[in-house]
Write a protein that holds these residues in place. Structure first.
Motif, PDB file in Angstrom:
ATOM      1  N   UNK A 271       0.831  -1.205   0.000  1.00  0.00           N
ATOM      2  CA  UNK A 271       0.000   0.000   0.000  1.00  0.00           C
ATOM      3  C   UNK A 271       0.868   1.259   0.000  1.00  0.00           C
ATOM      4  N   UNK A 272       1.905   1.263   0.840  1.00  0.00           N
ATOM      5  CA  UNK A 272       2.799   2.425   0.876  1.00  0.00           C
ATOM      6  C   UNK A 272       3.579   2.556  -0.432  1.00  0.00           C
ATOM      7  N   UNK A 273       4.005   1.439  -0.991  1.00  0.00           N
ATOM      8  CA  UNK A 273       4.745   1.485  -2.252  1.00  0.00           C
ATOM      9  C   UNK A 273       3.865   2.000  -3.385  1.00  0.00           C
ATOM     10  N   UNK A 274       2.604   1.595  -3.397  1.00  0.00           N
ATOM     11  CA  UNK A 274       1.682   2.057  -4.431  1.00  0.00           C
ATOM     12  C   UNK A 274       1.361   3.541  -4.246  1.00  0.00           C
ATOM     13  N   UNK A 275       1.188   3.963  -2.993  1.00  0.00           N
ATOM     14  CA  UNK A 275       0.841   5.358  -2.725  1.00  0.00           C
ATOM     15  C   UNK A 275       1.929   6.312  -3.201  1.00  0.00           C
ATOM     16  N   UNK A 276       3.176   5.855  -3.170  1.00  0.00           N
ATOM     17  CA  UNK A 276       4.306   6.716  -3.549  1.00  0.00           C
ATOM     18  C   UNK A 276       4.927   6.319  -4.875  1.00  0.00           C
ATOM     19  N   UNK A 277       4.400   5.265  -5.510  1.00  0.00           N
ATOM     20  CA  UNK A 277       4.988   4.703  -6.730  1.00  0.00           C
ATOM     21  C   UNK A 277       6.497   4.528  -6.533  1.00  0.00           C
ATOM     22  N   UNK A 278       6.829   3.698  -5.551  1.00  0.00           N
ATOM     23  CA  UNK A 278       8.225   3.505  -5.144  1.00  0.00           C
ATOM     24  C   UNK A 278       8.967   2.604  -6.122  1.00  0.00           C
ATOM     25  N   UNK A 279       9.089   3.075  -7.356  1.00  0.00           N
ATOM     26  CA  UNK A 279       9.750   2.290  -8.401  1.00  0.00           C
ATOM     27  C   UNK A 279      11.261   2.180  -8.179  1.00  0.00           C
ATOM     28  N   UNK A 280      11.789   2.988  -7.273  1.00  0.00           N
ATOM     29  CA  UNK A 280      13.212   2.885  -6.949  1.00  0.00           C
ATOM     30  C   UNK A 280      13.530   1.707  -6.056  1.00  0.00           C
ATOM     31  N   UNK A 281      12.502   1.092  -5.461  1.00  0.00           N
ATOM     32  CA  UNK A 281      12.723  -0.088  -4.642  1.00  0.00           C
ATOM     33  C   UNK A 281      12.116   0.028  -3.254  1.00  0.00           C
ATOM     34  N   UNK A 282      11.816  -1.125  -2.687  1.00  0.00           N
ATOM     35  CA  UNK A 282      11.315  -1.236  -1.325  1.00  0.00           C
ATOM     36  C   UNK A 282      12.342  -1.995  -0.506  1.00  0.00           C
ATOM     37  N   UNK A 283      12.693  -1.444   0.653  1.00  0.00           N
ATOM     38  CA  UNK A 283      13.706  -2.042   1.523  1.00  0.00           C
ATOM     39  C   UNK A 283      13.053  -2.398   2.855  1.00  0.00           C
ATOM     40  N   UNK A 284      13.057  -3.696   3.173  1.00  0.00           N
ATOM     41  CA  UNK A 284      12.456  -4.191   4.405  1.00  0.00           C
ATOM     42  C   UNK A 284      13.537  -4.251   5.470  1.00  0.00           C
ATOM     43  N   UNK A 285      13.471  -3.332   6.421  1.00  0.00           N
ATOM     44  CA  UNK A 285      14.472  -3.252   7.479  1.00  0.00           C
ATOM     45  C   UNK A 285      13.905  -3.831   8.766  1.00  0.00           C
ATOM     46  N   UNK A 286      14.712  -3.801   9.829  1.00  0.00           N
ATOM     47  CA  UNK A 286      14.236  -4.263  11.129  1.00  0.00           C
ATOM     48  C   UNK A 286      14.575  -5.716  11.399  1.00  0.00           C
ATOM     49  N   UNK A 287      14.496  -6.056  12.674  1.00  0.00           N
ATOM     50  CA  UNK A 287      14.921  -7.382  13.117  1.00  0.00           C
ATOM     51  C   UNK A 287      14.062  -8.516  12.613  1.00  0.00           C
ATOM     52  N   UNK A 288      12.760  -8.295  12.449  1.00  0.00           N
ATOM     53  CA  UNK A 288      11.880  -9.387  12.030  1.00  0.00           C
ATOM     54  C   UNK A 288      12.212  -9.831  10.612  1.00  0.00           C
ATOM     55  N   UNK A 289      12.420  -8.885   9.712  1.00  0.00           N
ATOM     56  CA  UNK A 289      12.759  -9.243   8.331  1.00  0.00           C
ATOM     57  C   UNK A 289      14.071 -10.017   8.278  1.00  0.00           C
ATOM     58  N   UNK A 290      15.032  -9.622   9.126  1.00  0.00           N
ATOM     59  CA  UNK A 290      16.314 -10.329   9.156  1.00  0.00           C
ATOM     60  C   UNK A 290      16.126 -11.772   9.618  1.00  0.00           C
TER      61      UNK A 290
END
Length: 340
Positions: A271-290
């Motif tokens: 939803x956030x990526x679509x709202x901003x058209x984040x065509x440069x990429x999405x980066x999942x940070x934080x301990x849970x993703x790791x």
């Protein structure tokens, strides 16, 4: 030398950083602390500087602390921890050096440019567009969100990414299906306002475990929940325990909760990526993703991320990466520190 920190609701990473001979920022010392095990932030800071005095071969020139909470008038009262930080008071405590308080995801987003390719685990290769907006989002004790927006120089030939932050974890939660609708209805009487962070975070994984339908002899049974998991409550069921039950024990209820967590994490990030058209990429940070990087590669996250109706094809072109570097926030705080 730059003093830097990544201060979360449950853990704090303190560090000392400098610019090396190649013009690249490097962390020369760091130490992790658990908030519940330290008396105060000031005591933790004093202890760190005392324990790492041997690294202070040159004087401190500036400090930047990435903090999980909104910054106002150079102060932060943390959202999920009873700490209050004041830049002026910290500057005085540190001998008058300039001190900057930044939102923790401003710091995380500021560190993206320092990542090596081997510190990114790709979930969706996509087609990265140069200078396009980027999204940095991370579930941990809460849910952090920041956006990277290209800022061109006056000549238009160069520039850099600027960071826009907010409290994206406190956006309203959108259920992905009927079962999550029912979980939300069970949660609603217990909170003033259900938000994304109630389900997409470490405590959120525990909330899925508690509030989702359970099965008893093949029949759906609604069990009245006794407690909503939060970052400030360390005595109840935790997301870490639910993840352990799922990953190590194979417990069906925990696996079910993990499934919905991954799906919802993808929905929110998408939803956030679509709202901003984040065509440069999405980066999942934080301990849970790791910790769950390998599980996130099984496609459930991307189902939620890409299911955006008529924009599904567009979403499939957006690169999505898990950041595996554990010190992203610290690196970003050091980057901000060098600028002041």
């Amino acid at each position: 030398m730059i003093l830097c920190a990544d201060i979360g609701a449950t853990k704090t990473l303190l560090g000392l950083a400098r610019m090396n001979g190649a013009g690249r920022i490097e962390v020369v010392a760091s130490q992790r602390h658990v908030a519940a095990e330290v008396g105060s932030f000031d005591a933790m800071l004093d202890g760190f500087l005392r324990d790492h005095a041997s690294h202070l071969t040159v004087p401190l020139r500036a400090a930047c602390f990435g903090v999980a909470g909104p910054v106002k008038d150079h102060t932060v009262t943390m959202t999920n921890l009873s700490w209050h930080l004041d830049a002026a008071a910290l500057s005085q405590r540190l001998g008058g050096i300039p001190v900057r308080l930044a939102n923790d995801f401003e710091a995380a987003a500021s560190g993206i440019d320092l990542l090596r390719t081997d510190q990114l685990l790709s979930l969706q290769t996509g087609q990265a567009a140069a200078r396009a907006p980027q999204l940095v989002i991370g579930a941990g004790s809460g849910l952090g969100v920041a956006f990277r927006v290209w800022q061109a120089s006056d000549d238009g030939q160069s520039g850099h990414y600027g960071v826009v932050t907010g409290e994206g974890g406190h956006f309203s939660f959108t259920p992905a299906n009927d079962e999550q609708d029912r979980a939300l209805m069970r949660l609603r009487p217990h909170v003033a306002r259900p938000v994304a962070e109630h389900f997409v975070s470490g405590p959120g994984l525990a909330n899925f475990y508690t509030f989702l339908d359970t099965e008893d002899s093949g029949k759906q049974v609604d069990k009245a929940p006794h407690r909503v998991a939060t970052a400030m409550d360390t005595t109840g069921l935790t997301g870490e325990e639910v993840a352990r039950r799922a990953m190590e024990d194979g417990e069906p209820r925990a696996l079910h909760a993990l499934h919905h967590f991954l799906l919802s994490y993808g929905v929110v990030a998408g939803d956030y990526a679509l709202a901003t058209l984040a065509r440069g990429g999405v980066f999942l940070a934080g301990g849970i993703a790791q910790k769950l990087g390998a599980v996130m590669q099984d496609g459930r996250f991307l189902v939620g991320f890409n299911q955006k109706g008529p924009y599904a094809d567009l979403m499939a072109t957006i690169p999505v990466h898990v950041v595996t570097a554990p010190d992203l926030g610290l690196l970003g705080a050091a980057v901000i520190g060098t600028r002041i």
